[in-house]
Design a protein around this motif. Structure first.
Motif, mmCIF file in Angstrom:
data_model
loop_
_atom_site.group_PDB
_atom_site.id
_atom_site.type_symbol
_atom_site.label_atom_id
_atom_site.label_comp_id
_atom_site.label_asym_id
_atom_site.label_seq_id
_atom_site.Cartn_x
_atom_site.Cartn_y
_atom_site.Cartn_z
ATOM 1 N N LYS A 39 16.753 13.997 -13.930
ATOM 2 C CA LYS A 39 17.394 14.684 -15.053
ATOM 3 C C LYS A 39 16.971 14.060 -16.372
ATOM 4 O O LYS A 39 17.201 12.880 -16.616
ATOM 5 C CB LYS A 39 18.913 14.604 -14.883
ATOM 6 C CG LYS A 39 19.677 15.387 -15.890
ATOM 7 C CD LYS A 39 19.561 16.865 -15.613
ATOM 8 C CE LYS A 39 20.393 17.647 -16.617
ATOM 9 N NZ LYS A 39 19.858 18.959 -16.866
ATOM 10 N N SER A 43 16.010 18.968 -19.692
ATOM 11 C CA SER A 43 15.594 19.666 -18.477
ATOM 12 C C SER A 43 15.414 18.685 -17.332
ATOM 13 O O SER A 43 15.458 17.476 -17.524
ATOM 14 C CB SER A 43 14.250 20.367 -18.718
ATOM 15 O OG SER A 43 13.219 19.404 -18.897
ATOM 16 N N ASP A 44 15.192 19.268 -16.162
ATOM 17 C CA ASP A 44 14.758 18.449 -15.045
ATOM 18 C C ASP A 44 13.304 18.058 -15.294
ATOM 19 O O ASP A 44 12.534 18.826 -15.867
ATOM 20 C CB ASP A 44 14.851 19.230 -13.731
ATOM 21 C CG ASP A 44 16.281 19.373 -13.237
ATOM 22 O OD1 ASP A 44 17.161 18.625 -13.709
ATOM 23 O OD2 ASP A 44 16.517 20.240 -12.377
ATOM 24 N N GLY A 103 14.723 10.023 -16.751
ATOM 25 C CA GLY A 103 14.425 11.131 -15.846
ATOM 26 C C GLY A 103 13.189 10.875 -15.012
ATOM 27 O O GLY A 103 13.147 11.195 -13.818
#
Length: 118
Positions: A39, A43-44, A103
């Motif tokens: 994450k 966004s992912d 992320g």
């Protein structure tokens, strides 16, 4: 020092050498390509991790919708550190790009879980 003490000490050192060699960080992964998702801020972040000769060879960001400057900073700093350490353990999120680098770290960790030798 008597003969038996010397033999015992040499045996202990030999056993310690064998054990410590087995604990090295190299060779802990199965060769192949592994995907992971983490994450980011917006966004992912999807990554691909290439394992070659049982080590992390390359990490590429496959997909994201992060601010380009933030993802670029994370790619330039976080990915080389992971490759150098051969793990995500001890790799901190990059100041100023903590969401994007965090992320990437999460995604690589997920990919490496799949790559670990069982």
């Amino acid at each position: 020092m008597n003969k038996w003490t010397k033999v015992l000490l040499l045996s202990a050192f030999a056993a310690l050498a064998v054990i410590s060699t087995g604990c090295s960080s190299s060779g802990q992964y199965v060769d192949g390509n592994y995907d992971g998702t983490g994450k980011g801020v917006k966004s992912d972040i999807k990554v691909a991790v290439e394992i070659k000769d049982e080590k992390i060879e390359a990490i590429t960001v496959q997909e994201h919708k992060e601010t380009q400057a933030m993802i670029d900073a994370a790619i330039e700093n976080t990915i080389p550190e992971i490759i150098e350490k051969q793990t995500t353990e001890g790799v901190d999120a990059l100041s100023g790009a903590s969401g994007s680098s965090g992320g990437i770290i999460e995604a690589v960790t997920q990919a490496l879980e799949q790559a670990k030798k069982k």
